[in-house]
Motif scaffolding. Structure first.
Motif, PDB file in Angstrom:
ATOM      1  N   MET A   1       0.840  -1.178   0.000  1.00 30.07           N
ATOM      2  CA  MET A   1       0.000   0.000   0.000  1.00 30.07           C
ATOM      3  C   MET A   1       0.882   1.236   0.000  1.00 30.07           C
ATOM      4  SD  MET A   1      -3.287  -0.623   2.280  1.00 30.07           S
ATOM      5  CE  MET A   1      -3.877  -2.254   2.599  1.00 30.07           C
ATOM      6  N   LYS A   2       0.303   2.308  -0.533  1.00 29.20           N
ATOM      7  CA  LYS A   2       1.034   3.567  -0.557  1.00 29.20           C
ATOM      8  C   LYS A   2       0.066   4.730  -0.462  1.00 29.20           C
ATOM      9  CE  LYS A   2       1.155   3.592  -5.583  1.00 29.20           C
ATOM     10  NZ  LYS A   2       1.971   3.628  -6.772  1.00 29.20           N
ATOM     11  N   THR A   3       0.582   5.883  -0.103  1.00 30.56           N
ATOM     12  CA  THR A   3      -0.218   7.097  -0.064  1.00 30.56           C
ATOM     13  C   THR A   3       0.097   7.926  -1.298  1.00 30.56           C
ATOM     14  OG1 THR A   3       1.452   8.226   1.264  1.00 30.56           O
ATOM     15  CG2 THR A   3      -0.371   7.214   2.446  1.00 30.56           C
ATOM     16  N   ILE A   4      -0.935   8.554  -1.839  1.00 32.66           N
ATOM     17  CA  ILE A   4      -0.768   9.439  -2.992  1.00 32.66           C
ATOM     18  C   ILE A   4      -1.638  10.675  -2.793  1.00 32.66           C
ATOM     19  CG2 ILE A   4      -0.214   7.578  -4.617  1.00 32.66           C
ATOM     20  CD1 ILE A   4      -3.086   7.801  -5.684  1.00 32.66           C
ATOM     21  N   HIS A   5      -1.276  11.761  -3.446  1.00 33.76           N
ATOM     22  CA  HIS A   5      -2.109  12.961  -3.429  1.00 33.76           C
ATOM     23  C   HIS A   5      -3.401  12.661  -4.179  1.00 33.76           C
ATOM     24  CE1 HIS A   5       0.696  16.226  -2.107  1.00 33.76           C
ATOM     25  NE2 HIS A   5       1.495  15.206  -2.198  1.00 33.76           N
ATOM     26  N   ILE A   6      -4.511  13.169  -3.664  1.00 35.37           N
ATOM     27  CA  ILE A   6      -5.788  12.980  -4.338  1.00 35.37           C
ATOM     28  C   ILE A   6      -5.759  13.733  -5.665  1.00 35.37           C
ATOM     29  CG2 ILE A   6      -8.274  13.395  -4.255  1.00 35.37           C
ATOM     30  CD1 ILE A   6      -8.081  13.234  -1.216  1.00 35.37           C
ATOM     31  N   GLN A   7      -6.181  13.039  -6.710  1.00 33.88           N
ATOM     32  CA  GLN A   7      -6.252  13.624  -8.043  1.00 33.88           C
ATOM     33  C   GLN A   7      -7.693  13.529  -8.546  1.00 33.88           C
ATOM     34  OE1 GLN A   7      -3.494  11.335 -10.324  1.00 33.88           O
ATOM     35  NE2 GLN A   7      -1.738  11.965  -9.104  1.00 33.88           N
TER      36      GLN A   7
ATOM     37  N   ASN B   1      -9.410  10.216  -8.814  1.00 35.75           N
ATOM     38  CA  ASN B   1      -9.718   9.494  -7.581  1.00 35.75           C
ATOM     39  C   ASN B   1     -11.054   9.888  -6.972  1.00 35.75           C
ATOM     40  OD1 ASN B   1      -6.414  10.324  -7.077  1.00 35.75           O
ATOM     41  ND2 ASN B   1      -6.993   8.177  -7.310  1.00 35.75           N
ATOM     42  N   ILE B   2     -11.665  10.965  -7.437  1.00 39.26           N
ATOM     43  CA  ILE B   2     -12.828  11.526  -6.756  1.00 39.26           C
ATOM     44  C   ILE B   2     -14.021  10.573  -6.736  1.00 39.26           C
ATOM     45  CG2 ILE B   2     -14.571  13.370  -6.839  1.00 39.26           C
ATOM     46  CD1 ILE B   2     -12.305  15.280  -7.559  1.00 39.26           C
ATOM     47  N   GLN B   3     -14.331   9.921  -7.816  1.00 38.71           N
ATOM     48  CA  GLN B   3     -15.494   9.033  -7.853  1.00 38.71           C
ATOM     49  C   GLN B   3     -15.334   7.870  -6.871  1.00 38.71           C
ATOM     50  OE1 GLN B   3     -16.545   7.597 -11.729  1.00 38.71           O
ATOM     51  NE2 GLN B   3     -18.334   6.520 -10.984  1.00 38.71           N
ATOM     52  N   GLU B   4     -14.176   7.251  -6.856  1.00 36.27           N
ATOM     53  CA  GLU B   4     -13.926   6.139  -5.940  1.00 36.27           C
ATOM     54  C   GLU B   4     -13.897   6.634  -4.489  1.00 36.27           C
ATOM     55  OE1 GLU B   4     -11.067   2.241  -5.823  1.00 36.27           O
ATOM     56  OE2 GLU B   4     -10.225   4.091  -6.610  1.00 36.27           O
ATOM     57  N   LEU B   5     -13.315   7.808  -4.278  1.00 37.23           N
ATOM     58  CA  LEU B   5     -13.258   8.394  -2.947  1.00 37.23           C
ATOM     59  C   LEU B   5     -14.661   8.731  -2.442  1.00 37.23           C
ATOM     60  CD1 LEU B   5     -11.588   9.371  -0.592  1.00 37.23           C
ATOM     61  CD2 LEU B   5     -11.199  11.502  -1.820  1.00 37.23           C
TER      62      LEU B   5
ATOM     63  N   SER C   1      -4.266  22.691   2.333  1.00 39.98           N
ATOM     64  CA  SER C   1      -4.659  21.320   2.633  1.00 39.98           C
ATOM     65  C   SER C   1      -3.706  20.326   1.979  1.00 39.98           C
ATOM     66  CB  SER C   1      -6.080  21.066   2.120  1.00 39.98           C
ATOM     67  OG  SER C   1      -6.433  19.721   2.279  1.00 39.98           O
ATOM     68  N   LEU C   2      -3.293  19.338   2.756  1.00 33.13           N
ATOM     69  CA  LEU C   2      -2.559  18.200   2.214  1.00 33.13           C
ATOM     70  C   LEU C   2      -3.545  17.052   2.161  1.00 33.13           C
ATOM     71  CD1 LEU C   2       0.790  18.410   4.186  1.00 33.13           C
ATOM     72  CD2 LEU C   2       0.405  18.973   1.792  1.00 33.13           C
ATOM     73  N   SER C   3      -3.964  16.669   0.971  1.00 34.55           N
ATOM     74  CA  SER C   3      -5.004  15.660   0.818  1.00 34.55           C
ATOM     75  C   SER C   3      -4.425  14.412   0.172  1.00 34.55           C
ATOM     76  CB  SER C   3      -6.143  16.212  -0.046  1.00 34.55           C
ATOM     77  OG  SER C   3      -6.673  17.379   0.535  1.00 34.55           O
ATOM     78  N   PHE C   4      -4.402  13.339   0.946  1.00 32.83           N
ATOM     79  CA  PHE C   4      -3.849  12.075   0.496  1.00 32.83           C
ATOM     80  C   PHE C   4      -4.897  10.982   0.589  1.00 32.83           C
ATOM     81  CE2 PHE C   4      -0.247  14.439   2.192  1.00 32.83           C
ATOM     82  CZ  PHE C   4       0.705  14.287   1.199  1.00 32.83           C
ATOM     83  N   ILE C   5      -4.690   9.925  -0.186  1.00 41.33           N
ATOM     84  CA  ILE C   5      -5.483   8.715  -0.048  1.00 41.33           C
ATOM     85  C   ILE C   5      -4.526   7.543   0.070  1.00 41.33           C
ATOM     86  CG2 ILE C   5      -7.560   9.519  -1.212  1.00 41.33           C
ATOM     87  CD1 ILE C   5      -6.595   8.158  -3.746  1.00 41.33           C
ATOM     88  N   LEU C   6      -5.015   6.477   0.648  1.00 40.23           N
ATOM     89  CA  LEU C   6      -4.267   5.237   0.752  1.00 40.23           C
ATOM     90  C   LEU C   6      -4.781   4.308  -0.338  1.00 40.23           C
ATOM     91  CD1 LEU C   6      -2.240   3.551   2.444  1.00 40.23           C
ATOM     92  CD2 LEU C   6      -4.205   2.764   3.776  1.00 40.23           C
ATOM     93  N   VAL C   7      -3.872   3.801  -1.154  1.00 43.54           N
ATOM     94  CA  VAL C   7      -4.267   2.892  -2.230  1.00 43.54           C
ATOM     95  C   VAL C   7      -3.585   1.544  -2.042  1.00 43.54           C
ATOM     96  CG1 VAL C   7      -4.767   4.703  -3.921  1.00 43.54           C
ATOM     97  CG2 VAL C   7      -2.482   3.765  -3.800  1.00 43.54           C
ATOM     98  N   ASP C   8      -4.280   0.492  -2.447  1.00 41.23           N
ATOM     99  CA  ASP C   8      -3.687  -0.843  -2.361  1.00 41.23           C
ATOM    100  C   ASP C   8      -2.801  -1.097  -3.575  1.00 41.23           C
ATOM    101  OD1 ASP C   8      -5.420  -1.499  -4.461  1.00 41.23           O
ATOM    102  OD2 ASP C   8      -6.810  -2.608  -3.196  1.00 41.23           O
ATOM    103  N   ASP C   9      -2.242  -2.291  -3.669  1.00 39.10           N
ATOM    104  CA  ASP C   9      -1.305  -2.617  -4.750  1.00 39.10           C
ATOM    105  C   ASP C   9      -1.955  -2.605  -6.133  1.00 39.10           C
ATOM    106  OD1 ASP C   9       0.727  -2.869  -2.894  1.00 39.10           O
ATOM    107  OD2 ASP C   9       0.425  -5.031  -2.640  1.00 39.10           O
ATOM    108  N   GLN C  10      -3.297  -2.701  -6.196  1.00 41.53           N
ATOM    109  CA  GLN C  10      -4.014  -2.648  -7.461  1.00 41.53           C
ATOM    110  C   GLN C  10      -4.435  -1.223  -7.813  1.00 41.53           C
ATOM    111  OE1 GLN C  10      -4.919  -5.124  -5.053  1.00 41.53           O
ATOM    112  NE2 GLN C  10      -3.430  -6.387  -6.134  1.00 41.53           N
ATOM    113  N   GLY C  11      -4.144  -0.262  -6.928  1.00 40.90           N
ATOM    114  CA  GLY C  11      -4.492   1.132  -7.192  1.00 40.90           C
ATOM    115  C   GLY C  11      -5.855   1.545  -6.714  1.00 40.90           C
ATOM    116  N   SER C  12      -6.545   0.659  -5.966  1.00 41.23           N
ATOM    117  CA  SER C  12      -7.870   0.975  -5.442  1.00 41.23           C
ATOM    118  C   SER C  12      -7.758   1.749  -4.130  1.00 41.23           C
ATOM    119  CB  SER C  12      -8.672  -0.297  -5.197  1.00 41.23           C
ATOM    120  OG  SER C  12      -8.895  -0.979  -6.415  1.00 41.23           O
TER     121      SER C  12
END
Length: 65
Positions: A1-7, A10-14, A50-61
Protein backbone atom coordinates in the motif's frame (compact mmCIF):
# COMPACT_ATOMS: atom_id res chain seq x y z
CA UNK A 1 0.00 0.00 0.00
CA UNK A 2 1.03 3.57 -0.56
CA UNK A 3 -0.22 7.10 -0.06
CA UNK A 4 -0.77 9.44 -2.99
CA UNK A 5 -2.11 12.96 -3.43
CA UNK A 6 -5.79 12.98 -4.34
CA UNK A 7 -6.25 13.62 -8.04
CA UNK A 8 -9.30 14.24 -10.21
CA UNK A 9 -9.34 10.56 -11.26
CA UNK A 10 -9.72 9.49 -7.58
CA UNK A 11 -12.83 11.53 -6.76
CA UNK A 12 -15.49 9.03 -7.85
CA UNK A 13 -13.93 6.14 -5.94
CA UNK A 14 -13.26 8.39 -2.95
CA UNK A 15 -16.90 9.53 -2.95
CA UNK A 16 -18.12 5.92 -2.70
CA UNK A 17 -15.73 5.16 0.15
CA UNK A 18 -16.59 8.40 1.95
CA UNK A 19 -20.33 7.70 1.76
CA UNK A 20 -19.86 4.12 2.94
CA UNK A 21 -17.80 5.17 5.95
CA UNK A 22 -19.61 8.29 7.13
CA UNK A 23 -23.19 7.20 6.40
CA UNK A 24 -22.90 4.26 8.78
CA UNK A 25 -22.07 3.71 12.43
CA UNK A 26 -20.88 5.64 14.39
CA UNK A 27 -21.51 8.85 12.38
CA UNK A 28 -24.73 8.23 10.42
CA UNK A 29 -24.19 11.43 8.39
CA UNK A 30 -26.96 12.32 5.97
CA UNK A 31 -25.80 13.40 2.50
CA UNK A 32 -28.41 14.53 0.02
CA UNK A 33 -26.49 13.24 -3.01
CA UNK A 34 -23.07 12.42 -4.41
CA UNK A 35 -22.66 15.94 -5.74
CA UNK A 36 -22.58 17.27 -2.16
CA UNK A 37 -19.74 14.90 -1.36
CA UNK A 38 -17.91 15.86 -4.56
CA UNK A 39 -18.07 19.53 -3.57
CA UNK A 40 -16.82 18.70 -0.08
CA UNK A 41 -13.88 16.69 -1.47
CA UNK A 42 -13.06 19.43 -3.99
CA UNK A 43 -13.07 22.01 -1.17
CA UNK A 44 -10.44 19.91 0.56
CA UNK A 45 -8.18 19.27 -2.41
CA UNK A 46 -8.49 22.76 -3.91
CA UNK A 47 -7.52 24.45 -0.64
CA UNK A 48 -3.90 25.59 -0.88
CA UNK A 49 -3.41 24.90 2.84
CA UNK A 50 -4.66 21.32 2.63
CA UNK A 51 -2.56 18.20 2.21
CA UNK A 52 -5.00 15.66 0.82
CA UNK A 53 -3.85 12.08 0.50
CA UNK A 54 -5.48 8.71 -0.05
CA UNK A 55 -4.27 5.24 0.75
CA UNK A 56 -4.27 2.89 -2.23
CA UNK A 57 -3.69 -0.84 -2.36
CA UNK A 58 -1.31 -2.62 -4.75
CA UNK A 59 -4.01 -2.65 -7.46
CA UNK A 60 -4.49 1.13 -7.19
CA UNK A 61 -7.87 0.98 -5.44
CA UNK A 62 -8.63 3.54 -2.76
CA UNK A 63 -8.80 2.00 0.71
CA UNK A 64 -8.61 5.09 2.94
CA UNK A 65 -8.32 8.85 3.11
Amino acid sequence: MKTIHIQEKNIQELRALFLDVFSNEPWFDKWENGQQVDLYIRDLIDNQNSLSFILVDDQGSTVGH
